[in-house]
Design an enzyme around this catalytic site. Structure first.
Site, mmCIF file in Angstrom:
data_model
loop_
_atom_site.group_PDB
_atom_site.id
_atom_site.type_symbol
_atom_site.label_atom_id
_atom_site.label_comp_id
_atom_site.label_asym_id
_atom_site.label_seq_id
_atom_site.Cartn_x
_atom_site.Cartn_y
_atom_site.Cartn_z
ATOM 1 N NE ARG A 24 35.321 42.386 43.341
ATOM 2 C CZ ARG A 24 35.398 44.091 42.470
ATOM 3 N NH1 ARG A 24 35.538 45.719 43.315
ATOM 4 N NH2 ARG A 24 35.509 44.019 40.988
ATOM 5 N NE ARG A 87 27.234 36.493 49.746
ATOM 6 C CZ ARG A 87 28.047 37.170 48.291
ATOM 7 N NH1 ARG A 87 29.493 36.911 48.453
ATOM 8 N NH2 ARG A 87 27.601 37.035 47.379
#
Ligand code: HPA
Length: 234
Positions: A24, A87
């Site tokens: 990702r 995050r």
């Protein structure tokens, strides 16, 4: 270069986005950044540095769970000078009002324990997001029209948790979703005076058992990356 990050001095930006999955990180860097360079591949944990609207940004995998994230965040802050850590990840929904693909901004992150537990001794420290980042991310999500929830999440140690009563208590106490990293990110960032936020997409739902098919995860993930970048440089 540190034990787990092979980047040279100066190759990590002050702003770091942290997806759990190293692939990702690769996809997000190639999709949203310019002048992208691979700066880490130790143990297959990929990190990339590039620019977004002229601003230097690193996108680095954190791995799954707080012990893994803690290693990378400690080294990124202490050895490479990271200052803003966001995050970008997925979570399981825990409230009826939270739907698949909705974005959750984690104002607080409850946990049973984090790797920082030992130094906090008997204190139940309350890991919380940086308010400026949280507010900017909420603004960015509203401009995009992304369905948004802001509130508490739960950072679990166990993905396949068989303690249904524990999930029920989290839901009862208004926890929006469950993931496995944010509480330690917030705690380490607080310790070193850094800004932190977790931007989460609901990928599955604990109450309904619904889950996003993998081909629909990419678009939701992209919205999250843009919200994180807008917030970092607001
Ligand atoms: N539990 C823990 N972490 C997660 C989940 C979950 O259901 N979904 C995405 N991350």
């Amino acid at each position: 270069m540190t034990i787990h990050i092979g980047a040279k001095p100066g190759e990590i930006a002050e702003t770091v986005l942290l997806p759990g999955d190293p692939y990702r990180a690769k996809w997000a860097a190639e999709t949203f950044l310019n002048d992208v360079k691979l700066v880490n591949e130790v143990r297959g944990m990929l990190g990339f540095t590039g620019t977004w609207k002229g601003n230097p940004v690193t996108i680095h995998g954190s791995g799954m769970g707080m012990p893994s994230l803690s290693i990378y965040v400690n080294e990124l802050i202490k050895d490479f000078g990271a200052k803003t850590l966001i995050r970008i990840g997925s979570c399981g929904g825990m409230q009826d009002k939270v739907a698949l693909r909705d974005v959750i901004l984690a104002m607080t992150a409850s946990s049973i324990s984090t790797p920082s537990r030992a130094i906090l001794r008997e204190v139940n420290f309350a890991p919380s997001a940086d308010y400026g980042l949280l507010r900017a991310a909420a603004d960015a999500a509203m401009v995009k029209g992304t369905p948004l929830h802001v509130g508490g999440i739960y950072s679990a140690d166990v993905f396949y948790d068989e303690r249904q009563d524990l999930s029920d208590q989290m839901t009862r106490h208004g926890i929006l979703g469950v993931e496995m990293e944010a509480a330690e990110l917030y705690t380490v960032a607080a310790r070193y005076g850094c800004r932190a936020l977790a931007v989460l997409t609901v990928s599955d739902h604990l109450k309904t058992g619904a889950a996003l098919p993998s081909d629909q995860r990419e678009k939701s993930f992209g919205d999250m990356v843009e919200i994180a970048l807008e917030a970092a440089f607001a």
